[in-house]
Design a protein around this motif. Structure first.
Motif, PDB file in Angstrom:
ATOM      1  N   THR A  88       0.811  -1.218   0.000  1.00  0.00           N
ATOM      2  CA  THR A  88       0.000   0.000   0.000  1.00  0.00           C
ATOM      3  C   THR A  88       0.840   1.261   0.000  1.00  0.00           C
ATOM      4  O   THR A  88       0.474   2.258  -0.638  1.00  0.00           O
ATOM      5  CB  THR A  88      -0.937   0.017   1.230  1.00  0.00           C
ATOM      6  N   TYR A  89       1.991   1.244   0.691  1.00  0.00           N
ATOM      7  CA  TYR A  89       2.774   2.468   0.870  1.00  0.00           C
ATOM      8  C   TYR A  89       4.173   2.375   0.256  1.00  0.00           C
ATOM      9  O   TYR A  89       4.567   3.209  -0.561  1.00  0.00           O
ATOM     10  CB  TYR A  89       2.893   2.803   2.367  1.00  0.00           C
ATOM     11  N   PRO A  97       4.240  11.620  -4.869  1.00  0.00           N
ATOM     12  CA  PRO A  97       4.141  10.454  -3.978  1.00  0.00           C
ATOM     13  C   PRO A  97       5.310   9.492  -4.103  1.00  0.00           C
ATOM     14  O   PRO A  97       5.158   8.340  -4.516  1.00  0.00           O
ATOM     15  CB  PRO A  97       2.825   9.806  -4.419  1.00  0.00           C
ATOM     16  N   GLU A  98       6.505   9.966  -3.760  1.00  0.00           N
ATOM     17  CA  GLU A  98       7.682   9.098  -3.828  1.00  0.00           C
ATOM     18  C   GLU A  98       7.861   8.363  -2.507  1.00  0.00           C
ATOM     19  O   GLU A  98       6.999   8.409  -1.628  1.00  0.00           O
ATOM     20  CB  GLU A  98       8.921   9.919  -4.205  1.00  0.00           C
ATOM     21  N   LEU A  99       8.992   7.689  -2.340  1.00  0.00           N
ATOM     22  CA  LEU A  99       9.191   6.782  -1.216  1.00  0.00           C
ATOM     23  C   LEU A  99       9.149   7.495   0.128  1.00  0.00           C
ATOM     24  O   LEU A  99       8.494   7.043   1.070  1.00  0.00           O
ATOM     25  CB  LEU A  99      10.532   6.058  -1.381  1.00  0.00           C
ATOM     26  N   GLY A 134       8.686  14.993  -3.106  1.00  0.00           N
ATOM     27  CA  GLY A 134       7.690  14.569  -2.139  1.00  0.00           C
ATOM     28  C   GLY A 134       7.525  15.546  -1.000  1.00  0.00           C
ATOM     29  O   GLY A 134       6.429  15.710  -0.453  1.00  0.00           O
ATOM     30  N   ALA A 135       8.591  16.238  -0.631  1.00  0.00           N
ATOM     31  CA  ALA A 135       8.532  17.170   0.498  1.00  0.00           C
ATOM     32  C   ALA A 135       7.826  18.468   0.142  1.00  0.00           C
ATOM     33  O   ALA A 135       7.205  19.092   1.004  1.00  0.00           O
ATOM     34  CB  ALA A 135       9.947  17.472   0.991  1.00  0.00           C
ATOM     35  N   GLY A 147       5.457   4.018  -3.496  1.00  0.00           N
ATOM     36  CA  GLY A 147       6.407   5.117  -3.366  1.00  0.00           C
ATOM     37  C   GLY A 147       7.745   4.800  -4.005  1.00  0.00           C
ATOM     38  O   GLY A 147       8.343   5.649  -4.683  1.00  0.00           O
ATOM     39  N   LEU A 148       8.225   3.572  -3.825  1.00  0.00           N
ATOM     40  CA  LEU A 148       9.488   3.158  -4.441  1.00  0.00           C
ATOM     41  C   LEU A 148       9.371   3.150  -5.962  1.00  0.00           C
ATOM     42  O   LEU A 148      10.306   3.539  -6.673  1.00  0.00           O
ATOM     43  CB  LEU A 148       9.870   1.767  -3.926  1.00  0.00           C
TER      44      LEU A 148
END
Length: 295
Positions: free
Chosen positions: A62-63, A222-224, A216-217, A67-68
């Motif tokens: 799911t996460y 939606p990266e790792l 992402g920051a 993200g990877l």
């Protein structure tokens, strides 16, 4: 054993190095003990916080994996575009033609001087204002654009430095046998410079992979790392556990990248040491017979 570049250690130096090593190991053990104790006192080592990563696959499917996947996609696109673009800009900076060298220099110096995060933010604004890219895809486009512009400029300097590091006799000898400048660059200089440039190029590829976290920051890409932030909130604020797992994944990815680069560098160096095709015994005998018949 002594050499031109290294003097063998004497008894005092050996004892001093052993002492320094022991002190460092003790200090490192003390720091680790303090970190583990502090985490334990804060309840960060409880099994409930680490359980999602070792029992079941929900956290991974799911996460972590989505993200990877986005991290690898952005990094791969940036590398595929930045490597050839950086090579072209680096070679262009070495051109004898002013109309080629000056624009390439301006582009490289301009984008090399701007932080990659600023380039990503500008890219997001440009895609939102002047293109029809959907809002879901804009963060990916902006991240790749920022990474390409900045890292292509850095790679251009790496390529230029690698070529200039070669002895001038290489190009002079090639031109003496009638090769044109393009042929000299393509067949003589670049193949030799690749091995020299490889460690610096790999270091920049590692930077590309890690800098995807900036998207992402700031850009909601939606990266790792961004997925780890969301995941830690879902599983009861297990921030330490989530980011530790993400850090291990980053370390593994970068280790695989540098290991592949080291293998490739060794292979290239072995290929350079090759003396060419090996003659068979029949070929050498025929050559000797032919030489014997010669008048």
């Amino acid at each position: 054993m002594s050499s031109v570049l290294y003097d063998a250690q004497g008894p005092r130096a050996k004892r001093r190095n052993i002492l320094f090593t022991a002190v460092f190991i003790v200090a490192l053990a003390a720091v680790l003990w303090w970190v583990i104790g502090t985490l334990n006192d804060k309840g960060q080592l409880e099994w409930a916080l680490w359980k999602p990563f070792f029992s079941g696959s929900e956290a991974w499917t799911t996460y972590i994996w989505p993200g990877l996947e986005n991290t690898l996609k952005a990094a791969a696109l940036a590398v595929i575009i930045a490597l050839p673009l950086g090579a072209v800009l680096g070679i262009a900076r070495l051109s004898d033609h002013v109309w080629v060298r000056v624009p390439a220099t301006v582009v490289v110096e301009f984008f090399r001087s701007i932080p990659v995060l600023v380039l990503m933010i500008f890219g997001l604004a440009l895609f939102a204002e002047y293109t029809n890219v959907s809002s879901d895809d804009r963060p990916l486009y902006a991240v790749v654009t920022g990474l390409v512009l900045y890292n292509a400029s850095v790679l251009a300097e790496i390529v230029r430095a690698g070529i200039l590091a070669l002895p001038k006799g290489q190009s002079e000898a090639a031109m003496a046998i009638g090769l044109r400048k393009g042929q000299v660059m393509r067949t003589i200089l670049l193949p030799q410079a690749v091995t020299t440039m490889l460690p610096a190029i790999v270091s920049q590829l590692v930077v590309i992979l890690k800098d995807t976290a900036l998207g992402g920051a700031v850009l909601t890409f939606p990266e790792l790392l961004a997925s780890a932030n969301t995941m830690s909130g879902y599983y009861g604020a297990n921030v330490i556990a989530s980011f530790t797992v993400v850090a291990v994944i980053y370390i593994a990815l970068n280790f695989l990248l540098t290991s592949f680069a080291s293998w490739l560098e060794r292979r290239l160096r072995r290929a350079k040491k090759s003396t060419g095709a090996v003659l068979k015994a029949d070929d050498t005998e025929a050559a000797g017979t032919g030489a014997g018949r010669a008048p």
